[in-house]
Write a protein that holds these residues in place. Structure first.
Motif, PDB file in Angstrom:
ATOM      1  N   ALA A 119      -0.042  -4.573  16.400  1.00  0.00           N
ATOM      2  CA  ALA A 119      -1.078  -5.406  17.033  1.00  0.00           C
ATOM      3  C   ALA A 119      -0.514  -6.219  18.195  1.00  0.00           C
ATOM      4  O   ALA A 119      -1.270  -6.733  19.014  1.00  0.00           O
ATOM      5  CB  ALA A 119      -1.693  -6.352  16.003  1.00  0.00           C
ATOM      6  N   LEU A 120       0.819  -6.313  18.270  1.00  0.00           N
ATOM      7  CA  LEU A 120       1.424  -7.104  19.348  1.00  0.00           C
ATOM      8  C   LEU A 120       1.679  -6.275  20.621  1.00  0.00           C
ATOM      9  O   LEU A 120       2.316  -6.767  21.555  1.00  0.00           O
ATOM     10  CB  LEU A 120       2.747  -7.726  18.878  1.00  0.00           C
ATOM     11  CG  LEU A 120       2.633  -8.703  17.707  1.00  0.00           C
ATOM     12  CD1 LEU A 120       3.996  -9.283  17.379  1.00  0.00           C
ATOM     13  CD2 LEU A 120       1.670  -9.838  18.042  1.00  0.00           C
ATOM     14  N   PRO A 134      -0.222  -5.556  23.185  1.00  0.00           N
ATOM     15  CA  PRO A 134      -0.594  -6.206  24.455  1.00  0.00           C
ATOM     16  C   PRO A 134       0.435  -7.245  24.898  1.00  0.00           C
ATOM     17  O   PRO A 134       0.727  -7.355  26.085  1.00  0.00           O
ATOM     18  CB  PRO A 134      -1.934  -6.891  24.150  1.00  0.00           C
ATOM     19  CG  PRO A 134      -2.455  -6.227  22.949  1.00  0.00           C
ATOM     20  CD  PRO A 134      -1.286  -5.728  22.178  1.00  0.00           C
ATOM     21  N   LEU A 135       0.995  -7.980  23.925  1.00  0.00           N
ATOM     22  CA  LEU A 135       1.986  -9.009  24.278  1.00  0.00           C
ATOM     23  C   LEU A 135       3.256  -8.384  24.826  1.00  0.00           C
ATOM     24  O   LEU A 135       3.832  -8.859  25.803  1.00  0.00           O
ATOM     25  CB  LEU A 135       2.323  -9.841  23.038  1.00  0.00           C
ATOM     26  CG  LEU A 135       1.439 -11.065  22.788  1.00  0.00           C
ATOM     27  CD1 LEU A 135       1.767 -11.693  21.459  1.00  0.00           C
ATOM     28  CD2 LEU A 135       1.614 -12.079  23.896  1.00  0.00           C
ATOM     29  N   ALA A 191       2.502  -7.284  28.314  1.00  0.00           N
ATOM     30  CA  ALA A 191       2.349  -8.379  29.287  1.00  0.00           C
ATOM     31  C   ALA A 191       3.661  -9.111  29.556  1.00  0.00           C
ATOM     32  O   ALA A 191       3.907  -9.532  30.679  1.00  0.00           O
ATOM     33  CB  ALA A 191       1.294  -9.366  28.784  1.00  0.00           C
ATOM     34  N   LEU A 192       4.476  -9.268  28.511  1.00  0.00           N
ATOM     35  CA  LEU A 192       5.669 -10.109  28.668  1.00  0.00           C
ATOM     36  C   LEU A 192       6.925  -9.330  29.047  1.00  0.00           C
ATOM     37  O   LEU A 192       7.860  -9.901  29.600  1.00  0.00           O
ATOM     38  CB  LEU A 192       5.935 -10.892  27.381  1.00  0.00           C
ATOM     39  CG  LEU A 192       4.821 -11.882  27.002  1.00  0.00           C
ATOM     40  CD1 LEU A 192       5.127 -12.554  25.683  1.00  0.00           C
ATOM     41  CD2 LEU A 192       4.629 -12.923  28.084  1.00  0.00           C
ATOM     42  N   ALA A 240       5.085  -5.105  31.985  1.00  0.00           N
ATOM     43  CA  ALA A 240       4.436  -5.361  33.292  1.00  0.00           C
ATOM     44  C   ALA A 240       5.372  -6.106  34.253  1.00  0.00           C
ATOM     45  O   ALA A 240       5.488  -5.704  35.428  1.00  0.00           O
ATOM     46  CB  ALA A 240       3.129  -6.116  33.095  1.00  0.00           C
ATOM     47  N   VAL A 267      -0.064  -4.312  36.477  1.00  0.00           N
ATOM     48  CA  VAL A 267      -0.982  -4.930  35.518  1.00  0.00           C
ATOM     49  C   VAL A 267      -2.344  -4.264  35.673  1.00  0.00           C
ATOM     50  O   VAL A 267      -3.223  -4.746  36.372  1.00  0.00           O
ATOM     51  CB  VAL A 267      -1.103  -6.447  35.760  1.00  0.00           C
ATOM     52  CG1 VAL A 267      -1.990  -7.079  34.713  1.00  0.00           C
ATOM     53  CG2 VAL A 267       0.266  -7.087  35.736  1.00  0.00           C
ATOM     54  N   SER A 268      -2.512  -3.113  35.061  1.00  0.00           N
ATOM     55  CA  SER A 268      -3.800  -2.420  35.164  1.00  0.00           C
ATOM     56  C   SER A 268      -4.061  -1.640  33.886  1.00  0.00           C
ATOM     57  O   SER A 268      -3.121  -1.301  33.150  1.00  0.00           O
ATOM     58  CB  SER A 268      -3.803  -1.469  36.359  1.00  0.00           C
ATOM     59  OG  SER A 268      -2.913  -0.407  36.111  1.00  0.00           O
ATOM     60  N   CYS A 269      -5.338  -1.354  33.655  1.00  0.00           N
ATOM     61  CA  CYS A 269      -5.672  -0.620  32.433  1.00  0.00           C
ATOM     62  C   CYS A 269      -5.155   0.813  32.511  1.00  0.00           C
ATOM     63  O   CYS A 269      -4.892   1.438  31.492  1.00  0.00           O
ATOM     64  CB  CYS A 269      -7.168  -0.668  32.156  1.00  0.00           C
ATOM     65  SG  CYS A 269      -8.168   0.099  33.406  1.00  0.00           S
ATOM     66  N   PHE A 302      -1.283   0.603  31.408  1.00  0.00           N
ATOM     67  CA  PHE A 302      -1.200   0.213  29.997  1.00  0.00           C
ATOM     68  C   PHE A 302      -1.874   1.270  29.114  1.00  0.00           C
ATOM     69  O   PHE A 302      -1.353   1.629  28.047  1.00  0.00           O
ATOM     70  CB  PHE A 302      -1.853  -1.163  29.816  1.00  0.00           C
ATOM     71  CG  PHE A 302      -1.688  -1.745  28.440  1.00  0.00           C
ATOM     72  CD1 PHE A 302      -0.600  -1.423  27.638  1.00  0.00           C
ATOM     73  CD2 PHE A 302      -2.616  -2.642  27.948  1.00  0.00           C
ATOM     74  CE1 PHE A 302      -0.451  -1.983  26.370  1.00  0.00           C
ATOM     75  CE2 PHE A 302      -2.487  -3.202  26.683  1.00  0.00           C
ATOM     76  CZ  PHE A 302      -1.400  -2.869  25.891  1.00  0.00           C
ATOM     77  N   LEU A 307      -0.726 -14.106  32.067  1.00  0.00           N
ATOM     78  CA  LEU A 307      -0.867 -12.740  31.560  1.00  0.00           C
ATOM     79  C   LEU A 307      -0.508 -12.681  30.074  1.00  0.00           C
ATOM     80  O   LEU A 307      -1.173 -12.005  29.284  1.00  0.00           O
ATOM     81  CB  LEU A 307       0.044 -11.804  32.366  1.00  0.00           C
ATOM     82  CG  LEU A 307      -0.159 -10.314  32.145  1.00  0.00           C
ATOM     83  CD1 LEU A 307      -1.567  -9.898  32.506  1.00  0.00           C
ATOM     84  CD2 LEU A 307       0.843  -9.514  32.960  1.00  0.00           C
ATOM     85  N   ALA A 353      -2.867 -11.573  26.982  1.00  0.00           N
ATOM     86  CA  ALA A 353      -2.468 -10.558  25.995  1.00  0.00           C
ATOM     87  C   ALA A 353      -2.538 -11.127  24.584  1.00  0.00           C
ATOM     88  O   ALA A 353      -2.948 -10.433  23.636  1.00  0.00           O
ATOM     89  CB  ALA A 353      -1.045 -10.093  26.301  1.00  0.00           C
ATOM     90  N   VAL A 391      -6.060  -6.313  29.940  1.00  0.00           N
ATOM     91  CA  VAL A 391      -6.003  -5.944  31.355  1.00  0.00           C
ATOM     92  C   VAL A 391      -7.365  -5.493  31.879  1.00  0.00           C
ATOM     93  O   VAL A 391      -7.448  -4.805  32.890  1.00  0.00           O
ATOM     94  CB  VAL A 391      -4.942  -4.836  31.601  1.00  0.00           C
ATOM     95  CG1 VAL A 391      -3.545  -5.403  31.526  1.00  0.00           C
ATOM     96  CG2 VAL A 391      -5.093  -3.692  30.619  1.00  0.00           C
TER      97      VAL A 391
END
Lengths: 184, 201
Positions: free
Chosen positions: A58-59, A61-62, A65-66, A69, A99-101, A104, B68, B72, B102
């Motif tokens: 579940a992490l 996206p983090l 992003a961190l 990206a 940073v785009s869908c 990712f 960002l 997220a 995003v």
């Protein structure tokens, strides 16, 4: 590449593609491949080594992003400061795409498919080439539509969306059976 | 003229072509559309309203990565909450819940938040517009395409209103149908704007 096209089936990167944001063909494919290969390999490695063993998927996206990206952005800026004009343009495109869908999304699809690293990277390359092919085809359709006598309300975005829908229907037909019949 | 245009809430999707990826691909049932629309709208509202208040405490170079990361975090949190609300509904959304981080609507709010632009009325309007557009598109796709409506109810078995047993136009539930519905709605939106004498997006 076609039956599971990143743009026409997964809808990834639909906003810039349908708004008609254009770059040179070589620049766009270079930027797409570079950004996606880095993002896909990093997400695959971090997911396999760090997230999945502890049930922390579940992490994702983090992690994107961190870690991913910013790295892709940094690389894009580094390429953009190099000498050659083509690389400068590609670097700027990588910086924007970081940073785009699209980046990712393709990384997520590759990482979640239970592939090995090599298979994940191959899937990522296929997804990029498929997206790029759809983008080029949509660009050609857009040019034809600009010269067509369409009702005022259908001009621009609505016409290109309907065209993308029709193209997606055509892409749905290009599957393993179709290729098998074609090859014999 | 700008203020009159702003009164039209579905503008981010049907006018600005923002945040399309979940709507054309994953939002094939009313419940899916509502969950994805709510996720992106909530993230945009929280980031757009919260970031300007904190931006002065964050060094300028770190504002974008921190924002960002916050986006997220919200996407991850919303994904977990949605899964707890209804595992059955979120099972089909796998790829698109993390992508809320995003989503173009979220990123637009994030960029304005980093710049510290005052945007509360516009932010609420565009976020509500995105949610409404997501619900409208997904409801049309499911009702016409599959002949039913899946409501976003909690628990393992979502409540479904069945209109016809056989799916009348299954293509609309596929991504190709998403593009077709979105194109038709964008044309209707532009027609309505023109009929009311308002500016085309």
């Amino acid at each position: 590449m076609f039956a599971a096209n990143a743009l026409l089936v997964y809808g990834l990167g639909a906003c810039p593609a349908l708004r008609g944001e254009r770059r040179g063909l070589l620049v766009s494919i270079l930027a797409l491949l570079t950004a996606n290969l880095i993002a896909s390999s990093l997400l695959w490695a971090l997911r396999e080594l760090l997230l999945a063993p502890f049930g922390l998927e579940a992490l994702e996206p983090l992690v994107f992003a961190l870690i991913i990206a910013p790295l892709v952005k940094y690389l894009g800026r580094a390429i953009a400061t190099s000498g050659a004009p083509l690389l400068q343009k590609a670097g700027a495109a990588i910086d924007e795409a970081a940073v785009s869908c699209l980046v990712f999304g393709i990384a997520l699809i590759s990482a979640r498919s239970n592939f090995g690293l090599l298979e994940a990277l191959t899937a990522s390359i296929g997804a990029c080439v498929g997206y790029w092919a759809a983008l080029v085809l949509l660009g050609a359709v857009r040019e034809r539509l600009e010269l067509s006598d369409l009702p005022e309300s259908f001009r621009g975005a609505p016409a290109i969306l309907v065209s993308a829908g029709l193209m997606a229907m055509a892409f749905m037909g290009i599957d393993a059976v179709f290729i098998g019949n074609l090859v014999g | 003229m700008e203020a009159r245009r702003d009164a039209f809430v579905p503008d981010p999707v049907l006018g600005g072509l923002l945040g399309l990826c979940p709507l054309v691909a994953a939002a094939d049932t009313l419940a899916d559309g509502a969950i994805l629309g709510l996720g992106a709208s909530l993230s945009a509202i929280i980031l757009g309203a919260g970031l300007p208040a904190f931006r002065e405490f964050i060094p300028e170079r770190l504002r974008a990565p921190v924002a960002l990361g916050l986006g997220a975090f919200l996407a991850a949190l919303f994904g977990l909450a949605a899964e707890a609300f209804s595992p059955a509904l979120t099972a089909g959304l796998g790829l698109y819940l993390p992508l809320i981080a995003v989503n173009c609507v979220t990123l637009a709010a994030l960029r304005r938040g980093i710049r510290g632009e005052e945007q509360k009325p516009g932010l609420l309007r565009s976020s509500l517009g995105y949610l409404l557009a997501a619900i409208l598109i997904s409801a049309l796709r499911e009702a016409i395409g599959l002949g039913r409506l899946t409501l976003p109810t909690p628990g393992p078995f979502p409540y479904t209103l069945v209109f016809v047993d056989e799916a009348p136009f299954r293509l609309l539930a596929a991504p190709a149908g998403g593009f077709l519905i979105l194109g038709s709605l964008a044309a209707a939106y532009r027609f309505a704007l023109r009929a009311l004498g308002r500016r085309l997006p």
